[in-house]
Motif scaffolding. Structure first.
Motif, PDB file in Angstrom:
ATOM      1  N   ASP A 262       0.600  -1.716   0.049  1.00 38.84           N
ATOM      2  CA  ASP A 262       0.204   0.263  -0.049  1.00 38.84           C
ATOM      3  C   ASP A 262       0.434   1.531   0.367  1.00 38.84           C
ATOM      4  O   ASP A 262       0.963   2.265   0.667  1.00 38.84           O
ATOM      5  CB  ASP A 262      -0.795  -0.292   1.372  1.00 38.84           C
ATOM      6  CG  ASP A 262      -2.072   1.024   1.453  1.00 38.84           C
ATOM      7  OD1 ASP A 262      -2.304   1.562   1.957  1.00 38.84           O
ATOM      8  OD2 ASP A 262      -1.841   1.681  -0.069  1.00 38.84           O
ATOM      9  N   ARG A 263       2.077   1.416  -0.651  1.00 39.49           N
ATOM     10  CA  ARG A 263       2.159   2.524  -1.325  1.00 39.49           C
ATOM     11  C   ARG A 263       1.737   3.893  -1.613  1.00 39.49           C
ATOM     12  O   ARG A 263       2.575   4.236  -1.654  1.00 39.49           O
ATOM     13  CB  ARG A 263       3.879   2.277  -1.771  1.00 39.49           C
ATOM     14  CG  ARG A 263       4.631   0.902  -1.004  1.00 39.49           C
ATOM     15  CD  ARG A 263       6.136   1.362  -0.458  1.00 39.49           C
ATOM     16  NE  ARG A 263       6.596   0.050  -0.267  1.00 39.49           N
ATOM     17  CZ  ARG A 263       7.006  -1.024  -0.815  1.00 39.49           C
ATOM     18  NH1 ARG A 263       6.800  -0.729  -1.732  1.00 39.49           N
ATOM     19  NH2 ARG A 263       7.236  -2.223  -0.073  1.00 39.49           N
ATOM     20  N   VAL A 264       1.008   3.230  -2.215  1.00 36.02           N
ATOM     21  CA  VAL A 264       0.444   4.318  -3.246  1.00 36.02           C
ATOM     22  C   VAL A 264      -0.973   4.879  -2.214  1.00 36.02           C
ATOM     23  O   VAL A 264      -0.993   6.372  -3.167  1.00 36.02           O
ATOM     24  CB  VAL A 264      -0.516   3.883  -4.649  1.00 36.02           C
ATOM     25  CG1 VAL A 264       1.101   3.493  -5.342  1.00 36.02           C
ATOM     26  CG2 VAL A 264      -0.601   3.082  -4.701  1.00 36.02           C
ATOM     27  N   ALA A 265      -1.306   5.062  -1.656  1.00 36.27           N
ATOM     28  CA  ALA A 265      -2.375   4.755  -1.105  1.00 36.27           C
ATOM     29  C   ALA A 265      -1.852   6.862  -0.569  1.00 36.27           C
ATOM     30  O   ALA A 265      -0.860   7.027   0.254  1.00 36.27           O
ATOM     31  CB  ALA A 265      -3.192   4.588   0.130  1.00 36.27           C
TER      32      ALA A 265
ATOM     33  N   ALA B  70      11.115   0.942   4.482  1.00 33.18           N
ATOM     34  CA  ALA B  70      10.997   0.578   3.141  1.00 33.18           C
ATOM     35  C   ALA B  70      12.215   0.158   1.870  1.00 33.18           C
ATOM     36  O   ALA B  70      11.860   1.878   1.263  1.00 33.18           O
ATOM     37  CB  ALA B  70      10.096   0.298   2.605  1.00 33.18           C
ATOM     38  N   PRO B  71      12.634  -0.755   1.195  1.00 35.73           N
ATOM     39  CA  PRO B  71      14.006  -0.301   1.301  1.00 35.73           C
ATOM     40  C   PRO B  71      13.611   0.170  -0.451  1.00 35.73           C
ATOM     41  O   PRO B  71      14.150   0.025  -1.465  1.00 35.73           O
ATOM     42  CB  PRO B  71      14.759  -1.517   0.939  1.00 35.73           C
ATOM     43  CG  PRO B  71      13.636  -1.948   1.300  1.00 35.73           C
ATOM     44  CD  PRO B  71      13.234  -2.292   2.344  1.00 35.73           C
ATOM     45  N   HIS B  72      12.151  -1.200  -0.899  1.00 35.13           N
ATOM     46  CA  HIS B  72      11.742  -0.020  -2.470  1.00 35.13           C
ATOM     47  C   HIS B  72      11.123   1.330  -2.627  1.00 35.13           C
ATOM     48  O   HIS B  72      10.018   1.008  -3.500  1.00 35.13           O
ATOM     49  CB  HIS B  72      10.925  -1.791  -2.700  1.00 35.13           C
ATOM     50  CG  HIS B  72      11.720  -2.404  -2.372  1.00 35.13           C
ATOM     51  ND1 HIS B  72      13.451  -2.285  -3.477  1.00 35.13           N
ATOM     52  CD2 HIS B  72      12.388  -3.746  -1.640  1.00 35.13           C
ATOM     53  CE1 HIS B  72      13.591  -4.330  -3.377  1.00 35.13           C
ATOM     54  NE2 HIS B  72      12.632  -4.570  -2.861  1.00 35.13           N
ATOM     55  N   PHE B  73      11.263   1.672  -1.234  1.00 30.75           N
ATOM     56  CA  PHE B  73       9.632   2.701  -1.085  1.00 30.75           C
ATOM     57  C   PHE B  73      10.097   3.782  -2.628  1.00 30.75           C
ATOM     58  O   PHE B  73      11.273   4.221  -2.912  1.00 30.75           O
ATOM     59  CB  PHE B  73       9.960   3.387  -0.213  1.00 30.75           C
ATOM     60  CG  PHE B  73       9.445   5.018  -0.158  1.00 30.75           C
ATOM     61  CD1 PHE B  73       8.352   5.198   0.529  1.00 30.75           C
ATOM     62  CD2 PHE B  73      10.662   6.145  -0.591  1.00 30.75           C
ATOM     63  CE1 PHE B  73       7.534   6.749   0.601  1.00 30.75           C
ATOM     64  CE2 PHE B  73       9.416   7.087  -0.989  1.00 30.75           C
ATOM     65  CZ  PHE B  73       7.891   7.216   0.056  1.00 30.75           C
TER      66      PHE B  73
ATOM     67  N   GLU C 143      18.146   1.375  -0.224  1.00 35.32           N
ATOM     68  CA  GLU C 143      18.230   1.990   0.756  1.00 35.32           C
ATOM     69  C   GLU C 143      16.832   2.283   1.486  1.00 35.32           C
ATOM     70  O   GLU C 143      16.006   1.958   1.380  1.00 35.32           O
ATOM     71  CB  GLU C 143      18.983   3.515   0.299  1.00 35.32           C
ATOM     72  CG  GLU C 143      17.421   4.563  -1.028  1.00 35.32           C
ATOM     73  CD  GLU C 143      18.110   5.606  -1.716  1.00 35.32           C
ATOM     74  OE1 GLU C 143      17.541   6.494  -0.710  1.00 35.32           O
ATOM     75  OE2 GLU C 143      18.868   4.954  -2.795  1.00 35.32           O
ATOM     76  N   SER C 144      17.626   2.484   2.474  1.00 37.75           N
ATOM     77  CA  SER C 144      15.998   2.865   3.402  1.00 37.75           C
ATOM     78  C   SER C 144      16.189   3.954   4.005  1.00 37.75           C
ATOM     79  O   SER C 144      17.474   5.183   3.718  1.00 37.75           O
ATOM     80  CB  SER C 144      15.567   1.889   4.696  1.00 37.75           C
ATOM     81  OG  SER C 144      16.898   2.364   5.740  1.00 37.75           O
ATOM     82  N   ASP C 145      15.732   5.026   4.923  1.00 32.50           N
ATOM     83  CA  ASP C 145      15.596   6.141   5.760  1.00 32.50           C
ATOM     84  C   ASP C 145      16.824   6.887   5.702  1.00 32.50           C
ATOM     85  O   ASP C 145      17.510   6.269   6.490  1.00 32.50           O
ATOM     86  CB  ASP C 145      14.874   6.350   6.608  1.00 32.50           C
ATOM     87  CG  ASP C 145      14.832   8.356   6.826  1.00 32.50           C
ATOM     88  OD1 ASP C 145      14.176   8.321   6.557  1.00 32.50           O
ATOM     89  OD2 ASP C 145      15.334   8.622   7.968  1.00 32.50           O
ATOM     90  N   PRO C 146      17.793   7.853   5.174  1.00 36.73           N
ATOM     91  CA  PRO C 146      19.072   7.763   4.912  1.00 36.73           C
ATOM     92  C   PRO C 146      19.002   8.248   6.914  1.00 36.73           C
ATOM     93  O   PRO C 146      20.488   8.130   7.238  1.00 36.73           O
ATOM     94  CB  PRO C 146      18.696   9.371   4.641  1.00 36.73           C
ATOM     95  CG  PRO C 146      18.042  10.276   3.499  1.00 36.73           C
ATOM     96  CD  PRO C 146      16.942   8.497   4.048  1.00 36.73           C
TER      97      PRO C 146
END
Ligand code: HEM
Length: 485
Positions: A358-361, A411-414, A420-423
């Motif tokens: 649900d990354r598009v919501a 999430a690494p595929h954001f 990567e995840s949050d820097p």
């Protein structure tokens, strides 16, 4: 106005105020030792409401309860069962939750100072004070609750200066709550990004952005014979234990400030201007809070008046910058079928198969009201430590905090990114499929992305818990429960 007026006297002040004038603060984690004495204090604890008072009070108390705390106080199981599953389960008690939130490795609950094992807090007291007033206020409160509770841990906060410990201005972007209840849900206007959120996103007992009421404990009125509780707006024959309350998430996030700046210095080859630029790209704002995209013109400038719609590739603000992951504003709608039905489906989140997908919501279902404070502990039981006592409020821990932390920050595929995840927050541990997560990419207007490889971990989770921040009538009701002495 599209609903009954809001009873500010029944809402804890933290939902409405950040207590910015109250620059001194301390959080106390308590455990119940004597339920009768504990309930007696909760029945009269001087909790400040969201009603405005002039001048502001010199001292403020706010109070939240964990699910184990409700049990320890003697609240009936069938009442407790009405709270959300994630609140009942707790932050650190379920390995699959820990994995989704990125609480593994150095962040794992087993390594926490508090929040797991025998160190699960029952009650969180939040003490705020105008300059100079905290020590006496803390002594008073600690003396008042000594009969019913033991202090599991004191979490002193640093003086509020508006910057988090890495040095960036904090607390700039917050959702605005629709206190007047003007906002009609599901109108066409809401396909555009707006900062105004339905009250039900942050307070239980009011309509949320889906136009529904978030589940909460609704009781048979016979269980509230003195009518201590408000009645439910959507079920007037039920007593509403949730109304005017919210869930509160707390995470003690230790920040390695030296490590952060040293790593950036190395990546910038000692060039201070480049170091600053890289740090700014990671956060998504400059140190003094300016976003990396132009804001709508206003006087004074509104540092929050921007979206990412003009920057789909992230060449102005990297796709993976902390603030873009934490609130992608308009950028979480991927390019694709622009048809109204599909857009609505995606905007309302109906096509979501699971939290992971649900990354598009739309972001309007995933806003957080942040109320954290920085801390600097020169020397404590655990040595010197600096960081953030991260606190956020929301009507749904799963849909708000857990979604933002799990699907966006961790999430690494954001947003089409990889490796990567949050820097700022990333644990840098490899993802479940073994791929690395320790880089950060900065898209360029021309040519390949600039890629920062091998970032170390800058932020370590030292403890955390889920709480319920009750309405004040609900607090008094809970204090009236339990077996007679
Ligand atoms: C030590 C840890 C953290 C640091 C240093 C940090 C730092 C910052 C900074 C500097 C900003 C920009 C200022 C602002 O808009 O207020 C920001 C924004 C934000 N952060 Fe964090 N943060 C941390 C942890 C978290 C966590 C754990 C979450 C959520 C789970 C989070 C969610 C957000 C959100 C929602 C925003 C606002 C984004 C927007 O609406 O533009 N942060 N943070």
């Amino acid at each position: 106005m599209s609903g009954a007026p809001v009873d500010l006297d029944d809402i804890q002040g933290l939902v409405r105020f950040g207590y910015k004038h109250h620059t001194e603060a301390c959080f106390l984690l308590l455990r119940v030792t004597d339920p009768v004495a504990a309930r007696a204090w909760l029945a009269r604890a001087p909790v400040a409401s969201a009603a405005t008072t002039e001048p502001p009070p010199a001292t403020v108390l706010q109070l939240a309860l964990g699910s184990e705390g409700l049990r320890a106080l003697g609240v009936a199981e069938n009442t407790i069962a009405g709270f959300s599953a994630e609140f009942l389960s707790g932050m650190g008690q379920d390995p699959s939750r820990a994995r989704r939130l990125g609480d593994t490795g150095a962040n794992a609950p087993g390594a926490w100072l508090w929040g797991s094992g025998t160190q699960i807090p029952h009650v969180l007291l939040m003490l705020y004070a105008l300059p100079g007033h905290l020590p006496a206020w803390q002594a008073t409160v600690e003396a008042q609750c000594a009969a019913g509770f033991e202090i599991m841990r004191r979490l002193p906060c640093g003086e509020l200066r508006g910057n988090e410990p890495f040095g960036f201005a904090d607390g700039i972007s917050q959702p605005m709550l629709d206190w007047r209840r003007d906002r009609a849900v599901r109108d066409a206007e809401q396909l555009r990004y707006t900062n105004l959120s339905c009250l039900g996103e942050f307070l239980l007992g009011y309509p949320n952005e889906y136009g529904g009421y978030t589940d909460r404990p609704l009781l048979d009125p016979q269980r509230d014979p003195q009518a201590l509780l408000p009645r439910a707006e959507d079920a007037p024959h039920r007593a509403d234990l949730g109304r005017n309350g919210s869930y509160l998430v707390m995470r003690q996030l230790q920040q390695d400030v030296d490590g952060f700046w040293q790593a950036l210095d190395q990546l910038a080859d000692g060039d201070p201007a480049l170091r600053e630029k890289l740090a700014t790209a990671m956060v998504g704002r400059t140190r003094n809070g300016h976003p990396l995209l132009p804001t709508a013109k206003s006087s004074p400038p509104d540092l929050n008046a921007f979206t990412y719609s003009e920057d789909p590739r992230g060449t102005l603000c990297p796709l993976g910058a902390h603030i873009r992951r934490a609130n992608p504003r308009t950028a979480d709608l991927p390019p694709g079928d622009p048809g109204m039905v599909s857009w609505l489906m995606r905007t309302l989140g109906f096509d979501a198969q699971s939290l992971e997908q649900d990354r598009v919501a739309s972001t309007r279902f995933h806003r957080l009201l942040r109320r954290g404070r920085a801390y600097h502990q020169a020397q404590g039981p655990d040595g010197a430590e600096t960081g953030l006592h991260f606190i956020c409020l929301g009507a749904s821990i799963a849909r708000q905090f857990e979604f933002v932390q799990g699907a966006w920050l961790h999430a690494p595929h954001f947003d089409g990114l990889r490796n990567e995840s949050d820097p700022l927050l990333g644990s840098r541990a490899p993802a479940a499929d073994g791929t690395a997560t320790d880089s950060f990419s900065i898209p360029q207007a021309q040519g390949a992305d600039q890629r920062l490889p091998g970032l170390p971990q800058f932020v370590t989770l030292r403890g955390g818990a889920y709480f319920f921040l009750p309405g004040i009538r609900a607090l008094r009701y809970l204090a009236s429960q339990g077996a007679a002495p």
